[in-house]
Scaffold this motif. Structure first.
Motif, PDB file in Angstrom:
ATOM      1  N   HIS A  42       7.610   5.817   5.551  1.00 25.37           N
ATOM      2  CA  HIS A  42       8.033   5.151   4.313  1.00 25.37           C
ATOM      3  C   HIS A  42       6.872   5.032   3.329  1.00 25.37           C
ATOM      4  O   HIS A  42       5.698   5.095   3.721  1.00 25.37           O
ATOM      5  CB  HIS A  42       8.662   3.776   4.608  1.00 25.37           C
ATOM      6  CG  HIS A  42       7.711   2.713   5.078  1.00 25.37           C
ATOM      7  ND1 HIS A  42       6.788   2.101   4.251  1.00 25.37           N
ATOM      8  CD2 HIS A  42       7.550   2.124   6.288  1.00 25.37           C
ATOM      9  CE1 HIS A  42       6.113   1.194   4.916  1.00 25.37           C
ATOM     10  NE2 HIS A  42       6.548   1.196   6.159  1.00 25.37           N
ATOM     11  N   PRO A  43       7.173   4.840   2.040  1.00 22.80           N
ATOM     12  CA  PRO A  43       6.107   4.733   1.028  1.00 22.80           C
ATOM     13  C   PRO A  43       5.331   3.420   1.190  1.00 22.80           C
ATOM     14  O   PRO A  43       5.917   2.369   1.445  1.00 22.80           O
ATOM     15  CB  PRO A  43       6.865   4.747  -0.303  1.00 22.80           C
ATOM     16  CG  PRO A  43       8.271   5.139   0.002  1.00 22.80           C
ATOM     17  CD  PRO A  43       8.518   4.764   1.425  1.00 22.80           C
ATOM     18  N   TYR A  44       4.013   3.501   0.990  1.00 21.41           N
ATOM     19  CA  TYR A  44       3.205   2.288   1.033  1.00 21.41           C
ATOM     20  C   TYR A  44       1.895   2.525   0.310  1.00 21.41           C
ATOM     21  O   TYR A  44       1.460   3.656   0.088  1.00 21.41           O
ATOM     22  CB  TYR A  44       2.923   1.852   2.480  1.00 21.41           C
ATOM     23  CG  TYR A  44       1.948   2.744   3.221  1.00 21.41           C
ATOM     24  CD1 TYR A  44       0.566   2.589   3.079  1.00 21.41           C
ATOM     25  CD2 TYR A  44       2.396   3.758   4.065  1.00 21.41           C
ATOM     26  CE1 TYR A  44      -0.328   3.421   3.747  1.00 21.41           C
ATOM     27  CE2 TYR A  44       1.509   4.584   4.743  1.00 21.41           C
ATOM     28  CZ  TYR A  44       0.149   4.403   4.582  1.00 21.41           C
ATOM     29  OH  TYR A  44      -0.741   5.228   5.227  1.00 21.41           O
ATOM     30  N   PHE A  45       1.262   1.418  -0.048  1.00 22.85           N
ATOM     31  CA  PHE A  45      -0.147   1.443  -0.445  1.00 22.85           C
ATOM     32  C   PHE A  45      -0.798   0.270   0.253  1.00 22.85           C
ATOM     33  O   PHE A  45      -0.225  -0.815   0.327  1.00 22.85           O
ATOM     34  CB  PHE A  45      -0.333   1.315  -1.960  1.00 22.85           C
ATOM     35  CG  PHE A  45      -1.760   1.556  -2.386  1.00 22.85           C
ATOM     36  CD1 PHE A  45      -2.183   2.828  -2.702  1.00 22.85           C
ATOM     37  CD2 PHE A  45      -2.681   0.516  -2.439  1.00 22.85           C
ATOM     38  CE1 PHE A  45      -3.507   3.070  -3.062  1.00 22.85           C
ATOM     39  CE2 PHE A  45      -3.998   0.741  -2.790  1.00 22.85           C
ATOM     40  CZ  PHE A  45      -4.418   2.022  -3.113  1.00 22.85           C
ATOM     41  N   ASP A  46      -1.989   0.484   0.782  1.00 28.55           N
ATOM     42  CA  ASP A  46      -2.642  -0.589   1.529  1.00 28.55           C
ATOM     43  C   ASP A  46      -4.142  -0.561   1.270  1.00 28.55           C
ATOM     44  O   ASP A  46      -4.731   0.493   1.011  1.00 28.55           O
ATOM     45  CB  ASP A  46      -2.375  -0.422   3.034  1.00 28.55           C
ATOM     46  CG  ASP A  46      -2.615  -1.706   3.821  1.00 28.55           C
ATOM     47  OD1 ASP A  46      -2.804  -2.764   3.203  1.00 28.55           O
ATOM     48  OD2 ASP A  46      -2.583  -1.642   5.061  1.00 28.55           O
ATOM     49  N   PHE A  47      -4.731  -1.736   1.304  1.00 26.43           N
ATOM     50  CA  PHE A  47      -6.173  -1.888   1.355  1.00 26.43           C
ATOM     51  C   PHE A  47      -6.556  -1.833   2.827  1.00 26.43           C
ATOM     52  O   PHE A  47      -5.908  -2.476   3.658  1.00 26.43           O
ATOM     53  CB  PHE A  47      -6.570  -3.231   0.740  1.00 26.43           C
ATOM     54  CG  PHE A  47      -8.050  -3.503   0.731  1.00 26.43           C
ATOM     55  CD1 PHE A  47      -8.871  -2.933  -0.228  1.00 26.43           C
ATOM     56  CD2 PHE A  47      -8.611  -4.352   1.666  1.00 26.43           C
ATOM     57  CE1 PHE A  47     -10.234  -3.193  -0.251  1.00 26.43           C
ATOM     58  CE2 PHE A  47      -9.969  -4.625   1.657  1.00 26.43           C
ATOM     59  CZ  PHE A  47     -10.785  -4.047   0.694  1.00 26.43           C
ATOM     60  N   ASP A  48      -7.594  -1.078   3.169  1.00 21.91           N
ATOM     61  CA  ASP A  48      -7.944  -0.915   4.580  1.00 21.91           C
ATOM     62  C   ASP A  48      -8.659  -2.178   5.068  1.00 21.91           C
ATOM     63  O   ASP A  48      -9.897  -2.278   5.030  1.00 21.91           O
ATOM     64  CB  ASP A  48      -8.817   0.322   4.784  1.00 21.91           C
ATOM     65  CG  ASP A  48      -8.859   0.741   6.248  1.00 21.91           C
ATOM     66  OD1 ASP A  48      -8.748  -0.150   7.112  1.00 21.91           O
ATOM     67  OD2 ASP A  48      -8.980   1.942   6.524  1.00 21.91           O
ATOM     68  N   ASN A  49      -7.864  -3.139   5.519  1.00 22.18           N
ATOM     69  CA  ASN A  49      -8.413  -4.418   5.948  1.00 22.18           C
ATOM     70  C   ASN A  49      -9.152  -4.323   7.274  1.00 22.18           C
ATOM     71  O   ASN A  49      -9.988  -5.182   7.573  1.00 22.18           O
ATOM     72  CB  ASN A  49      -7.302  -5.462   6.021  1.00 22.18           C
ATOM     73  CG  ASN A  49      -6.866  -5.892   4.643  1.00 22.18           C
ATOM     74  OD1 ASN A  49      -7.551  -6.661   3.979  1.00 22.18           O
ATOM     75  ND2 ASN A  49      -5.720  -5.382   4.189  1.00 22.18           N
ATOM     76  N   LEU A  50      -8.859  -3.310   8.086  1.00 23.16           N
ATOM     77  CA  LEU A  50      -9.643  -3.084   9.300  1.00 23.16           C
ATOM     78  C   LEU A  50     -11.091  -2.780   8.921  1.00 23.16           C
ATOM     79  O   LEU A  50     -12.036  -3.342   9.490  1.00 23.16           O
ATOM     80  CB  LEU A  50      -9.041  -1.940  10.113  1.00 23.16           C
ATOM     81  CG  LEU A  50      -9.728  -1.645  11.449  1.00 23.16           C
ATOM     82  CD1 LEU A  50      -9.432  -2.752  12.457  1.00 23.16           C
ATOM     83  CD2 LEU A  50      -9.263  -0.299  12.001  1.00 23.16           C
ATOM     84  N   VAL A  51     -11.261  -1.903   7.925  1.00 23.39           N
ATOM     85  CA  VAL A  51     -12.605  -1.568   7.451  1.00 23.39           C
ATOM     86  C   VAL A  51     -13.242  -2.787   6.781  1.00 23.39           C
ATOM     87  O   VAL A  51     -14.435  -3.061   6.975  1.00 23.39           O
ATOM     88  CB  VAL A  51     -12.557  -0.365   6.486  1.00 23.39           C
ATOM     89  CG1 VAL A  51     -13.918  -0.140   5.828  1.00 23.39           C
ATOM     90  CG2 VAL A  51     -12.122   0.887   7.220  1.00 23.39           C
ATOM     91  N   TYR A  52     -12.444  -3.538   5.999  1.00 28.54           N
ATOM     92  CA  TYR A  52     -12.991  -4.746   5.361  1.00 28.54           C
ATOM     93  C   TYR A  52     -13.506  -5.730   6.407  1.00 28.54           C
ATOM     94  O   TYR A  52     -14.619  -6.266   6.290  1.00 28.54           O
ATOM     95  CB  TYR A  52     -11.933  -5.429   4.491  1.00 28.54           C
ATOM     96  CG  TYR A  52     -12.354  -6.824   4.090  1.00 28.54           C
ATOM     97  CD1 TYR A  52     -13.459  -7.021   3.264  1.00 28.54           C
ATOM     98  CD2 TYR A  52     -11.677  -7.950   4.566  1.00 28.54           C
ATOM     99  CE1 TYR A  52     -13.877  -8.311   2.923  1.00 28.54           C
ATOM    100  CE2 TYR A  52     -12.079  -9.227   4.227  1.00 28.54           C
ATOM    101  CZ  TYR A  52     -13.181  -9.401   3.404  1.00 28.54           C
ATOM    102  OH  TYR A  52     -13.593 -10.673   3.074  1.00 28.54           O
ATOM    103  N   GLY A  53     -12.706  -5.993   7.445  1.00 22.69           N
ATOM    104  CA  GLY A  53     -13.139  -6.903   8.492  1.00 22.69           C
ATOM    105  C   GLY A  53     -14.417  -6.436   9.155  1.00 22.69           C
ATOM    106  O   GLY A  53     -15.313  -7.236   9.478  1.00 22.69           O
TER     107      GLY A  53
END
Length: 335
Positions: free
Chosen positions: A165-176
């Motif tokens: 499905h369509p999405y946009f995400d901030f890579d919170n794994l990388v942020y953490g």
């Protein structure tokens, strides 16, 4: 025929645009509806003329002809506070729809309401052609409902089914991970995570990233109990106070939001701790505000404008090209 040349009281129509552009009425209609087989220059010409003459589509007529409302609904919780990125998200999605046939409606739901209620209301009453959701859960019931019904949607955040499905995400794994690494570089060893509700996908990503970085460095990480970044600042301050009281060696906090980071700083300073000396704080922000508040804060940027514009395109494609591969994007923060 200009706007001034039309008889008083008459409204511009598709035929008016056709006469001014030299195009056929069906071509004008398809250009205004962002049909994929119409060229970008033709769409630009038609939209410019429509704007100049004040053309407004008859939505009832459009719905009868196409079955579409020409509306995309952003379904969003009211528990977000003004310091976070909600306002920018709304603005950027609306900007992404500017110049297209689609308009944005914001459908709020309250923290004490079932989020499914708002989704069902929009879908079952056909109030929009697609919806945009955020605060996604791994097996989000809203996404399951929309997939089951074949209703177009896009999510700000991933799910267990995000490959389809369509999405946009901030890579919170990388942020953490990188946020925790930056705190460790400052000599911090006891790092507390001020997270969103743990049933949400991005919360799980932040905690996992922090755990990965802490383990690699031989440091400790823990999740602050009693509050999330969705809570009011007073509740966050109380939870940070309880954290420091229960674990006096806590020397760093990583927050998933700017407002949470600021509330944490206020709580730590109320304990007599000095930011940058006794303790450090890392926060994620969509506006450059944290280092203005306290220069010692570790700030990581999230591009909400990019997210909103991408989600607008993804939702439109889901409507207009349902058989095309879904648009998917990931914002990876800089190290």
């Amino acid at each position: 025929m200009t706007a001034e040349a039309r008889p008083a009281g008459t409204k511009p129509t598709l035929k008016t645009i056709a006469e001014l552009s030299g195009l056929a009425v069906p071509t004008v209609s398809r250009a205004l509806n962002d049909a994929p087989d119409i060229g970008a220059r033709t769409k630009e010409l038609v939209r410019r003329i429509a704007l100049e003459i004040g053309y407004v589509p008859n939505r009832a007529g459009v719905r009868l002809r196409t079955g579409r409302t020409q509306v995309i609904a952003l379904i969003i919780s009211t528990e977000h506070e003004i310091m976070n990125h909600t306002a920018r998200m709304i603005s950027s999605i609306a900007g992404g729809l500017k110049g297209t046939a689609f308009h944005l409606n914001v459908t709020p739901y309250f923290p004490d309401e079932d989020p499914m209620r708002a989704v069902r209301y929009v879908v079952e009453n056909r109030l929009a052609d697609a919806v945009i959701l955020n605060q996604t859960q791994p097996r989000d019931p809203r996404v399951a409902y929309l997939r089951e019904r074949g209703f177009p949607f896009a999510t700000h955040g991933r799910t267990d089914w995000c490959e389809s499905h369509p999405y946009f995400d901030f890579d919170n794994l990388v942020y953490g991970r990188i946020g925790t690494e930056k705190l460790i570089e400052r000599g911090r060893r006891e790092i507390a995570v001020l997270a969103p509700p743990l049933d949400q996908m991005y919360s799980q990503h932040i905690v996992a990233g922090a755990a990965e970085a802490a383990k690699a460095a031989g440091a400790r990480h823990m999740v602050i109990e009693g509050a999330t970044t969705n809570d009011h600042h007073e509740k966050i301050r109380a939870a940070v106070h309880a954290q420091v009281e229960a674990r006096p060696k806590t020397d760093a906090i990583i927050s998933s939001s700017a407002s949470g980071a600021m509330a944490a700083v206020a709580a730590l300073e109320a304990e007599g701790l000095v930011l940058g000396r006794d303790v450090d704080v890392c926060g994620k922000e969509s506006l450059p505000i944290l280092t203005l508040f306290r220069p010692e804060i570790v700030a990581v940027q999230e591009d909400v404008a990019r997210a909103g514009a991408f989600l607008a395109r993804a939702a439109m494609q889901a409507i207009l090209e349902p058989d095309a591969p879904p648009l998917q994007g990931l914002d990876i923060p800089d190290t």
